[in-house]
Design a protein around this motif. Structure first.
Motif, PDB file in Angstrom:
ATOM      1  N   THR A  91      -5.766   0.743  -8.113  1.00 23.32           N
ATOM      2  CA  THR A  91      -5.109   0.314  -8.918  1.00 23.32           C
ATOM      3  C   THR A  91      -5.233  -0.053  -9.868  1.00 23.32           C
ATOM      4  O   THR A  91      -3.968  -0.307 -11.205  1.00 23.32           O
ATOM      5  N   PRO A 148      -0.135   1.378  -2.406  1.00 25.17           N
ATOM      6  CA  PRO A 148      -0.261   2.145  -3.745  1.00 25.17           C
ATOM      7  C   PRO A 148      -1.160   3.214  -3.817  1.00 25.17           C
ATOM      8  O   PRO A 148      -2.169   3.143  -3.715  1.00 25.17           O
ATOM      9  N   GLY A 149      -0.695   4.062  -4.555  1.00 24.73           N
ATOM     10  CA  GLY A 149      -1.205   4.785  -5.307  1.00 24.73           C
ATOM     11  C   GLY A 149      -2.335   4.828  -5.976  1.00 24.73           C
ATOM     12  O   GLY A 149      -2.451   3.817  -6.707  1.00 24.73           O
ATOM     13  N   ASN A 161      -8.459  -1.836  -1.215  1.00 31.35           N
ATOM     14  CA  ASN A 161      -8.328  -2.688  -2.661  1.00 31.35           C
ATOM     15  C   ASN A 161      -9.822  -2.060  -3.264  1.00 31.35           C
ATOM     16  O   ASN A 161      -9.771  -2.879  -3.569  1.00 31.35           O
ATOM     17  N   SER A 201      -6.751   2.217  -2.418  1.00 34.71           N
ATOM     18  CA  SER A 201      -6.623   2.060  -3.672  1.00 34.71           C
ATOM     19  C   SER A 201      -6.833   1.910  -4.921  1.00 34.71           C
ATOM     20  O   SER A 201      -7.711   1.166  -4.717  1.00 34.71           O
ATOM     21  N   ALA A 237       0.976  -4.938   0.153  1.00 36.43           N
ATOM     22  CA  ALA A 237       0.939  -3.521   0.245  1.00 36.43           C
ATOM     23  C   ALA A 237       1.457  -4.089   2.234  1.00 36.43           C
ATOM     24  O   ALA A 237       1.382  -3.748   2.476  1.00 36.43           O
ATOM     25  N   MET A 297       3.773  -0.941   2.337  1.00 30.83           N
ATOM     26  CA  MET A 297       3.178  -0.135   1.456  1.00 30.83           C
ATOM     27  C   MET A 297       2.012   0.442   0.538  1.00 30.83           C
ATOM     28  O   MET A 297       1.967  -0.722  -0.105  1.00 30.83           O
ATOM     29  N   VAL A 320       4.379   0.456  -7.077  1.00 32.56           N
ATOM     30  CA  VAL A 320       3.824   1.423  -6.505  1.00 32.56           C
ATOM     31  C   VAL A 320       4.750   2.846  -7.157  1.00 32.56           C
ATOM     32  O   VAL A 320       4.846   4.281  -5.804  1.00 32.56           O
ATOM     33  N   SER A 348       1.853   6.816  -3.795  1.00 32.85           N
ATOM     34  CA  SER A 348       2.299   5.213  -2.623  1.00 32.85           C
ATOM     35  C   SER A 348       2.646   6.165  -1.002  1.00 32.85           C
ATOM     36  O   SER A 348       3.320   7.177  -1.398  1.00 32.85           O
ATOM     37  N   GLU A 349       2.092   5.271  -0.008  1.00 35.02           N
ATOM     38  CA  GLU A 349       2.312   5.727   1.050  1.00 35.02           C
ATOM     39  C   GLU A 349       2.621   4.951   2.217  1.00 35.02           C
ATOM     40  O   GLU A 349       2.706   3.943   1.902  1.00 35.02           O
TER      41      GLU A 349
END
Length: 415
Positions: free
Chosen positions: A336, A365-366, A303, A334, A358, A363, A29, A386-387
């Motif tokens: 990842t 991940p960016g 994802n 995302s 997540a 949260m 993250v 990440s948001e």
């Protein structure tokens, strides 16, 4: 008759980011990369010299030395991750529940390191120098087999080998076994360890690996970016404990998320390339939505498989737009693998773990290294980091060589 609800009560991972899931998640993250130069062997003559290696892993720390010597690296990963998983879930296998717990694991290539080691010994010194443990060390099902020996799980013991979709097919198979009432819990996910001379040479020969960023490995995995030039090979494990909701509640377990849908399909098209229109990917996502009984608008996060290959990323982008229509632009996606590299048969395992976390932590991940998006990749890939976002449903995709596709859908847990 209504089917049982299936929840995730344990998570674990060995990744290029860290040797535990807590540190891995924190680094993920934070947008940190786990990629670097290959150190497992001399790769100076290779066009691709970067990888996502698991670092400082000492199998003897968690496995008796004699047993560790009789395991390939992928099996060592599997056993270590399974022990972490059982601790995280606070789950105990006893005489009373042993037959109700399965081990269903995705493994892509199995003991490639063992094959290479003993083939060299055979050529150099003859057949007498080949270990009697060669075959048990290299076969893919020794991953779940050794997990069962270490944990005592005596339910179905299965390996799914479907290239880069292996882990999600394993999770889906475990989910199906629980839905059918054959077991009440399963250790599942994926494991892989193929950063070897032959493995890297083979993927390089396919023109599948990144070769343009050898001097800057952290920038090499670039899903959806116009300068992407192939994936970065990774290794590791990502495991989940699936359990019926009734079982989890009975023992007061922590619940990370609920597994509500699974889909599978095949392109029936090409050994290594997806259909450019993403039709196989479209079918698998729709299959998962149908299994979950959800409209496309329910999905808030994906994802993505997103390996950083030219054809794959474009096809996945097209498929998401076709499945989700106007809602596609609202989905937070995302990639990842930009931080872990591509863990091949283990990729869907660790990415399913990330998807569960997540939802649990709210949260998302960016995606790093997305500097200038490919014009044909035009969705919200969280390129700015990440948001903090709460969403109810998330999807995780895996697509493998041979055209095999797998998707699962997780639901945020609310008691």
């Amino acid at each position: 008759m209504s089917r049982p609800r299936v929840v995730i009560t344990g998570l674990s991972g060995l990744t290029p980011l860290a040797n535990d899931i807590e540190t891995t998640w924190k680094r993920l993250v934070a947008g940190e990369s786990g990629l670097g130069p290959i150190t497992h062997f001399d790769c100076s003559a290779y066009d691709s010299r970067i990888a996502g290696e698991v670092k400082d892993f000492v199998p003897e720390d968690v496995i008796p030395a004699k047993q560790a010597r009789r395991m390939d690296r992928f099996t060592q990963f599997a056993v270590a991750a399974a022990q972490m998983l059982m601790r995280d879930a606070d789950f105990r296998i006893t005489e009373d529940n042993a037959y109700d717990v399965g081990v269903i694991l995705g493994v892509g290539l199995g003991g490639l390191q063992t094959i290479e080691t003993y083939h060299a010994k055979l050529l150099q010194s003859g057949p007498s120098k080949v270990s009697p443990f060669l075959i048990p060390m290299l076969i893919s099902n020794m991953g779940p087999g050794q997990i069962a020996m270490f944990t005592g799980a005596m339910g179905p013991n299965i390996v799914t080998t479907t290239a880069c979709a292996s882990a999600i097919h394993g999770i889906g198979t475990a989910y199906s076994e629980i839905l059918l009432g054959r077991i009440t819990a399963a250790i599942t996910g994926g494991v892989e360890a193929t950063i070897t001379p032959l493995g890297v040479a083979g993927f390089t020969a396919l023109k599948a690996l990144s070769t343009h960023f050898n001097d800057d490995p952290a920038r090499a995995s670039r899903p959806f970016d116009k300068d992407r030039d192939g994936f970065v090979i990774g290794e590791g494990a990502g495991l989940l404990l699936l359990e019926t909701l009734d079982s989890a509640r009975a023992r007061g377990a922590r619940i990370y998320a609920e597994l509500v849908g699974y889909g599978a399909s095949d392109d029936a098209y090409h050994m290594t390339a997806p259909r450019e229109d993403g039709s196989g990917m479209i079918r698998v996502m729709r299959n998962a939505l149908r299994d979950a009984g959800l409209a496309p608008e329910a999905i808030g996060h994906i994802n993505a498989h997103a390996t950083s290959t030219l054809l794959g990323d474009r096809a996945e982008n097209r498929a998401v737009k076709e499945v989700f229509g106007s809602h596609a632009k609202k989905i937070k996606i995302s990639a990842t693998k930009s931080m872990t590299g591509h863990l091949l048969g283990a990729s869907g395992g660790i990415e399913s773990v990330f998807t569960a976390l997540a939802l649990y932590h709210e949260m998302l991940p960016g995606t790093i290294n997305l500097v200038e998006p490919d014009p044909e990749c035009d969705l919200d890939y969280l390129a700015d980091g990440s948001e903090k976002v709460a969403c109810e449903y998330a999807m995780c995709n895996s697509f493998g060589f041979g055209g095999t596709n797998a998707s699962i859908i997780l639901k945020k847990w609310t008691d």
